[in-house]
Design an enzyme around this catalytic site. Structure first.
Site, mmCIF file in Angstrom:
data_model
loop_
_atom_site.group_PDB
_atom_site.id
_atom_site.type_symbol
_atom_site.label_atom_id
_atom_site.label_comp_id
_atom_site.label_asym_id
_atom_site.label_seq_id
_atom_site.Cartn_x
_atom_site.Cartn_y
_atom_site.Cartn_z
ATOM 1 N N LYS A 38 0.842 -1.206 0.000
ATOM 2 C CA LYS A 38 0.000 0.000 0.000
ATOM 3 C C LYS A 38 0.878 1.258 0.000
ATOM 4 O O LYS A 38 2.083 1.172 0.282
ATOM 5 C CB LYS A 38 -0.897 -0.018 1.243
ATOM 6 C CG LYS A 38 -0.110 0.045 2.540
ATOM 7 C CD LYS A 38 -0.952 -0.322 3.743
ATOM 8 C CE LYS A 38 -0.127 -0.240 5.008
ATOM 9 N NZ LYS A 38 -0.757 -0.889 6.151
ATOM 10 N N ARG A 136 -10.040 -0.131 14.857
ATOM 11 C CA ARG A 136 -10.084 0.523 13.533
ATOM 12 C C ARG A 136 -11.127 -0.212 12.714
ATOM 13 O O ARG A 136 -12.314 -0.061 12.974
ATOM 14 C CB ARG A 136 -8.683 0.514 12.904
ATOM 15 C CG ARG A 136 -8.541 1.432 11.716
ATOM 16 C CD ARG A 136 -7.089 1.628 11.277
ATOM 17 N NE ARG A 136 -6.438 0.410 10.812
ATOM 18 C CZ ARG A 136 -5.174 0.349 10.392
ATOM 19 N NH1 ARG A 136 -4.420 1.446 10.387
ATOM 20 N NH2 ARG A 136 -4.646 -0.776 9.983
ATOM 21 N N TYR A 257 16.043 29.857 9.396
ATOM 22 C CA TYR A 257 14.893 30.597 9.938
ATOM 23 C C TYR A 257 14.827 30.531 11.457
ATOM 24 O O TYR A 257 15.129 29.501 12.055
ATOM 25 C CB TYR A 257 13.595 29.998 9.391
ATOM 26 C CG TYR A 257 13.398 30.182 7.910
ATOM 27 C CD1 TYR A 257 13.315 31.462 7.353
ATOM 28 C CD2 TYR A 257 13.286 29.076 7.075
ATOM 29 C CE1 TYR A 257 13.123 31.628 5.986
ATOM 30 C CE2 TYR A 257 13.093 29.238 5.704
ATOM 31 C CZ TYR A 257 13.008 30.517 5.182
ATOM 32 O OH TYR A 257 12.824 30.675 3.837
ATOM 33 N N MET A 305 12.124 24.517 3.192
ATOM 34 C CA MET A 305 11.331 23.791 2.207
ATOM 35 C C MET A 305 12.209 22.979 1.257
ATOM 36 O O MET A 305 11.908 21.834 0.937
ATOM 37 C CB MET A 305 10.456 24.767 1.404
ATOM 38 C CG MET A 305 9.424 24.072 0.529
ATOM 39 S SD MET A 305 8.406 25.206 -0.424
ATOM 40 C CE MET A 305 7.415 25.983 0.837
#
Ligand SMILES: *Cc1c(COP(=O)(O)O)cnc(C)c1O
Length: 363
Positions: A38, A136, A257, A305
Site C-alpha cells: 500500500k 479501527r 529561519y 522547504m
C-alpha cells in the site's frame, strides 16, 4: 509535479530479495508471506516492487484500496491481492473484474458483495476482518450478534479467510496475547459456523518477529520488506543528494529561519538541496545528520522547504560532492528508523513521505 533535480531515491531490489529471505526464515517454511505494498509500497514504487517480489516467489499482496489492486492487475500481477481496507459502495465491479480479495468488515459490505456477485457460478474469495482490539476496521470480536447476522447473509459468498490487526506488538505483551486469544476464539466460532477451515492472518512485521503465536496461516509483511524491524534486514530505499554550497561562516553567525542555531566557532557550512518539500521532516531541525565521504555530519538550524544546512567539520568537501541522506552507502548506514525517531516519528512516515516525492531509480 516537478521532482527535486538534485536529490533522488535509489531502490535496491537486491536488498528487497534479501529481506524476503530473512522474513521467510523468521516465519518458517511453508507460511505464505503477503507483501504489503500500500501507499506506493511505502514510497518505494508499488508496481516495480511488486513485479520484483512476484519474481522472487511472493505469495500475495496487500493493498489499502481497490484501485491499487486494479493497478497491480494492469501491471500483470497474478498472485492473490488482498484489499486490507475492504471496499466502498460503487467499487464492486472493479473488485470483481480484477479478482481482488477484500477484507470485509460490515454487514453492508456483505450485502453489496452478494448483489454484485449476482448469478455468477464462482463467487470470488473474501476474508472477514475482525477487530480484536485495534479499534479501527473489523467486526468486533465479541459482537456475536453482528457476526451471526453477517453469516446469515453470506448466501453463496466464498469466505476463505479471517484477519485481524494487532495494535501494540512492539509494546504490551499481555495486550497482544489477549488479541491473539480473541482471534483464536473468533476463528473457532466462524470455522464451526461455516463448517470449513479459514486462512487466518494477524501478524505484521513487529508481530511475526516477536510473537510466533501470531503467525497463524499467513503473515502480512510491510516495513520488513523495505528493511526495518530486524537487525538482519537491509534498507531498500536510499536517498542521495549533493552539496550545492560550501562556505565558511564566522563564530556568532546564525543558521536558518528563526535563528535557532548560532555558530560557536568559525565553521564550514554546507547546503544540501533537500527539505520538507521532499518529505524531510521539519521536526528534524537541528537534529538530523547526513553522510559525506563516508562520515556523519550534523544539520544545523531549521529544515527549510528545499534546503538543509550542515556543519562540515573538518571534512574536505566540495560543491557537487555526493551526500547520503538516508539508507546505505558502502559501510555507512543512516537508517530511516534512526532519522525518523530524531524527528519524533516512525520509519513508515519518513519512507512514505520521501519516497513519494523524490525521483526513483531501481537497481
Ligand atoms: C500496513 C499493514 C500491515 C503491514 O505492517 P508492517 O508493520 O509494515 O509490516 C499489515 N496489516 C495491515 C492490516 C496493515 O494495514
Amino acid at each position: 509535479m516537478m521532482n527535486n533535480p538534485y536529490t533522488y531515491a535509489k531502490i535496491s531490489l537486491k536488498n528487497l530479495k534479501h529481506n524476503l529471505g530473512v522474513i521467510r526464515k523468521a516465519v518458517g517454511r511453508g507460511i505464505p508471506v503477503m507483501a504489503v505494498v500500500k501507499s506506493d509500497a511505502y514510497g518505494h514504487g508499488m508496481v516495480p516492487v511488486s513485479t520484483a517480489l512476484e519474481q522472487y516467489g511472493i505469495d500475495g499482496f496487500g493493498v489499502a484500496f481497490v484501485e491499487e489492486g486494479a493497478i497491480l492487475r494492469q501491471a500483470g500481477i497474478t498472485a492473490p491481492i488482498y484489499v486490507l481496507s475492504g471496499f466502498q459502495r460503487g467499487e464492486e465491479a472493479l473488485l470483481l473484474a480484477n479478482n481482488l480479495t477484500p477484507l470485509v468488515y460490515s454487514v453492508q459490505q456483505i450485502d453489496l458483495f452478494n448483489k454484485a456477485v449476482g448469478g455468477r457460478h464462482l463467487a470470488p474469495a473474501l476474508h472477514l476482518k475482525i477487530d480484536t482490539g485495534m479499534g479501527r476496521l473489523g467486526f468486533v470480536y465479541d459482537d456475536r450478534d453482528t457476526l451471526a447476522r453477517a453469516l446469515r447473509r453470506i448466501k453463496k459468498l466464498n469466505i476463505t479467510g479471517i484477519a485481524t490487526h494487532l495494535s501494540d506488538p512492539g509494546g504490551s505483551r499481555s495486550y497482544t496475547a489477549a488479541q491473539i486469544r480473541r482471534f483464536w476464539e473468533v476463528r473457532k466460532y466462524l470455522e464451526s459456523a461455516l463448517s470449513k477451515q479459514l486462512v487466518a492472518h494477524a501478524a505484521n512485521t513487529d508481530s511475526f518477529f516477536h510473537y510466533p503465536g501470531a503467525v497463524f496461516d499467513m503473515v502480512r509483511s510491510g516495513i520488513s520488506l523495505y528493511g526495518y524491524g530486524h537487525k538482519d534486514l537491509k534498507p531498500v530505499l536510499s536517498v542521495f543528494s549533493r552539496l550545492i554550497s560550501v562556505k565558511t561562516l564566522k563564530k556568532g553567525h546564525c543558521i536558518s529561519y528563526g535563528r535557532t542555531y548560532r555558530l560557536n566557532r568559525d565553521t564550514t557550512v554546507g547546503v544540501i538541496p533537500v527539505g520538507y518539500a521532499d518529505g524531510y521532516l521539519r521536526s528534524l531541525s537541528n537534529k538530523a545528520f547526513v553522510g559525506i565521504n563516508g562520515k556523519k555530519v550534523y544539520s544545523r538550524g531549521r529544515v527549510t522547504m528545499n534546503h538543509i544546512m550542515i556543519d562540515l567539520q573538518n571534512i574536505p568537501a566540495r560543491i557537487g560532492d555526493p551526500v547520503l541522506i538516508m539508507g546505505q552507502d558502502g559501510s555507512l548506514r543512516i537508517g530511516a528508523d534512526t532519522i525518523a525517531s530524531l524527528g519524533s516519528t516512525i520509519s513508515y512516515e519518513l519512507l512514505c513521505g520521501m519516497g513519494a516525492s523524490l525521483k526513483r531509480s531501481y537497481e
